[in-house]
Design an enzyme around this catalytic site. Structure first.
Site, mmCIF file in Angstrom:
data_model
loop_
_atom_site.group_PDB
_atom_site.id
_atom_site.type_symbol
_atom_site.label_atom_id
_atom_site.label_comp_id
_atom_site.label_asym_id
_atom_site.label_seq_id
_atom_site.Cartn_x
_atom_site.Cartn_y
_atom_site.Cartn_z
ATOM 1 N N HIS A 268 1.048 8.320 50.000
ATOM 2 C CA HIS A 268 0.036 9.336 50.309
ATOM 3 C C HIS A 268 0.451 10.146 51.548
ATOM 4 O O HIS A 268 0.521 11.378 51.507
ATOM 5 C CB HIS A 268 -1.317 8.657 50.550
ATOM 6 C CG HIS A 268 -2.441 9.595 50.874
ATOM 7 N ND1 HIS A 268 -3.368 9.998 49.945
ATOM 8 C CD2 HIS A 268 -2.782 10.224 52.024
ATOM 9 C CE1 HIS A 268 -4.230 10.821 50.503
ATOM 10 N NE2 HIS A 268 -3.899 10.986 51.774
ATOM 11 N N GLU A 269 0.746 9.446 52.630
ATOM 12 C CA GLU A 269 1.096 10.147 53.877
ATOM 13 C C GLU A 269 2.440 10.869 53.739
ATOM 14 O O GLU A 269 2.626 11.948 54.305
ATOM 15 C CB GLU A 269 1.113 9.177 55.063
ATOM 16 C CG GLU A 269 -0.233 8.495 55.353
ATOM 17 C CD GLU A 269 -1.418 9.448 55.485
ATOM 18 O OE1 GLU A 269 -1.222 10.614 55.872
ATOM 19 O OE2 GLU A 269 -2.547 9.024 55.156
ATOM 20 N N HIS A 272 1.747 14.208 52.338
ATOM 21 C CA HIS A 272 1.358 15.157 53.396
ATOM 22 C C HIS A 272 2.602 15.600 54.180
ATOM 23 O O HIS A 272 2.759 16.765 54.527
ATOM 24 C CB HIS A 272 0.393 14.487 54.381
ATOM 25 C CG HIS A 272 -1.022 14.360 53.886
ATOM 26 N ND1 HIS A 272 -1.775 15.446 53.511
ATOM 27 C CD2 HIS A 272 -1.836 13.269 53.743
ATOM 28 C CE1 HIS A 272 -3.005 15.022 53.154
ATOM 29 N NE2 HIS A 272 -3.048 13.712 53.283
ATOM 30 N N GLU A 298 -4.571 17.798 50.982
ATOM 31 C CA GLU A 298 -4.887 16.562 50.258
ATOM 32 C C GLU A 298 -4.311 16.599 48.837
ATOM 33 O O GLU A 298 -3.963 15.565 48.276
ATOM 34 C CB GLU A 298 -6.409 16.345 50.249
ATOM 35 C CG GLU A 298 -6.858 14.950 49.881
ATOM 36 C CD GLU A 298 -6.456 13.869 50.876
ATOM 37 O OE1 GLU A 298 -5.940 14.176 51.966
ATOM 38 O OE2 GLU A 298 -6.653 12.682 50.534
HETATM 39 ZN ZN ZN Z 1 -4.824 12.469 52.993
#
Ligand code: ZN
Length: 505
Positions: A268-269, A272, A298
């Site tokens: 997830h990170e 980003h 997101e």
């Molecule tokens: Zn996030």
């Protein structure tokens, strides 16, 4: 280059440097700083951020922006220069409307409210936070009043608050999109949760921390996260931060008895972070070297976390490698069992622990409450009952206490009421819309994922989403990348396809 533009760029670069230096201090605060540093660090951060604010809102910036209007009109809309002028002007005008007396009052209230919430939450003592939430709600309304829009009948008091994270996405549009999504999601959730839950016990064995981190970071690198321009550290709450295009960092947390925690938060990170590493080099040291909105940001983490790293294709490539990394844990677990485990759907109480299907119901409920509170239709004291009723109806779970209900998220207690949550679900919707567009351009992407190759997908995202940074508004980026407006069709189709097969719906 036009001399006044050179002058403006230099002044904005100083503001940018101050903000990035503050980000380094915050990162250190969350990772390595000993507790004794807290007080001085808060002062140091305060100094840097107020200097940045002062320098950005200085009269000379306003004069330069005015003097450059004509020059801007002569430039192509999508050029770096025109975009910088456009975005800087929008930010400048926004900041100038908010009196510094208000900012000081709001910051102080937020800090005191946060402290009350930290103490009251473990006891589920909602009574203690009521006066603070009422103050936060008043401040949120007051902020909105600096941005009146009398002529527009669709104007909502939440618009200015939403604009802080998701520029120019209106409450009315989001409410409509969320309404459609809620209608589509409820029957899917009901159908899934009426069946026995998937067995995820294979994920809940003992996994040594160092090996978890090594495997997850190795996968993140293969997806395209560049460790020459990034690194990973541990924190209580995972996040991504960036100090320049050449230094984009992620953090994670590890649970030794829950393999999925560190792995999926790393992906997830890293999603980003790849966005942050992918901004065009020409934007370095400008305010355009940023993601364009919380929703679009997101979408980049969710695309990699869910559409890629929870897909069957992905695990056909990586599962044998995972079995080699953790032989005693996964040797006797089939790919199918593992795939079902990482896609388990169940009613739950805590937003941040929710699966990708029920997650949006948690978010949309908060968004709707925000609008109702701002409209004066929902009083703070009635919030706990409204919460319990809605989550019971929509998700099928009832909180045993308020700390697992209305008091779980920090957002309202330390920030604002309005605009705090929509980005999470906009991100999920957009993750599918962008992935769909990438697949239309390159139909072989799923086959490549099955072989552990990600460069085509990464390249499409790089070109369409990462490179422009914040040159364009979210609606502009969506349109440029997909040829469509924001819409839920690709996301619903994705969920139906995937969970229809998993749960034979
Ligand atoms: Zn996030």
């Amino acid at each position: 280059m036009y001399p006044k533009l050179v002058e403006l760029k230099q002044k904005l670069a100083i503001v940018h440097d101050l903000n990035m230096a503050a980000a380094v201090l915050s990162w250190d605060n969350e990772t390595y700083m000993p507790p004794g540093g807290a007080e001085a660090r808060a002062q140091q951060l305060g100094t840097l951020l107020s200097l940045a604010h002062e320098k950005f809102t200085a009269d000379e910036i306003g004069h330069l922006l005015d003097d450059l209007r004509e020059y801007e009109a002569s430039l192509p809309y999508d050029s770096d220069e025109a975009s910088l002028l456009r975005v800087a002007r929008r930010e400048y005008e926004k900041k100038m409307r908010v009196p510094s007396e208000f900012v000081a009052r709001q910051t102080e209230t937020q800090a005191l409210s946060y402290n009350t919430w930290v103490k009251a939450r473990p006891q589920s003592d909602f009574h203690a936070v009521i006066p603070w939430l009422e103050k936060i709600l008043d401040l949120s309304r007051e902020y909105s009043s600096f941005f009146p829009n009398g002529s527009d009948e669709n104007h909502h008091v939440a618009d200015a608050l939403i604009d802080l994270g998701d520029p120019q996405m209106s409450a009315a549009d989001i409410r409509r999109v969320f309404g459609e999504l809620r209608e589509q999601l409820r029957p899917i959730v009901r159908a899934i949760t009426s069946q026995p839950p998937a067995d995820d016990s294979c994920l809940r064995q003992f996994f040594p921390e160092a090996e978890q981190l090594k495997f997850a970071l190795g996968v993140a690198q293969q997806l395209g996260y560049d460790l020459q321009r990034g690194r990973q550290d541990k924190t209580a709450h995972p996040f991504m931060t960036h100090f320049s295009i050449g230094d984009v960092r992620i953090t994670t947390r590890v649970k030794e008895y829950d393999w999925s925690e560190a792995f999926f938060s790393t992906i997830h990170e890293a999603g980003h972070a790849m966005y942050g590493q992918g901004h065009s080099r020409s934007l370095e040291r400008t305010m355009l070297a940023e993601g364009t909105s919380s929703g679009v940001h997101e979408s980049q983490s969710r695309l990699w976390e869910n559409l890629v790293a929870r897909s069957k294709n992905f695990w056909e490539h990586f599962y044998p490698k995972l079995q080699t990394a953790f032989p005693s844990q996964f040797e006797n677990v089939s790919l199918d069992t593992f795939y079902r485990a990482v896609n388990k759907v169940e009613p739950s109480l805590i937003r941040t622990d929710a699966d990708e299907v029920t997650y949006n119901l948690h978010v949309m409920m908060r968004f709707e409450f925000e609008l109702q509170m701002l409209e004066g239709k929902l009083a703070i004291r009635d919030l706990p009952d409204a919460w319990d009723e809605t989550i019971t109806r929509d998700v099928g779970a009832t909180p045993p206490n308020l700390s697992q209900g209305v008091m779980q998220d920090v957002h309202w207690y330390a920030g604002q009421i309005g605009g705090a949550f929509q980005g999470y679900t906009l991100g999920n919707i957009l993750s599918a819309q962008f992935f769909d567009a990438a697949l239309r351009a390159h139909p072989t992407i799923p086959e490549q994922i099955r072989r552990g190759e990600f460069s085509t997908l990464h390249g499409w995202l790089q070109h369409n989403i990462y490179a422009p940074g914040s040159k364009f508004l979210p609606n502009e980026i969506i349109h440029r990348a997909t040829g469509e407006e924001l819409n839920i069709k690709p996301y619903i189709a994705y969920l139906r396809r995937k969970y229809g097969e998993l749960y034979e719906l």
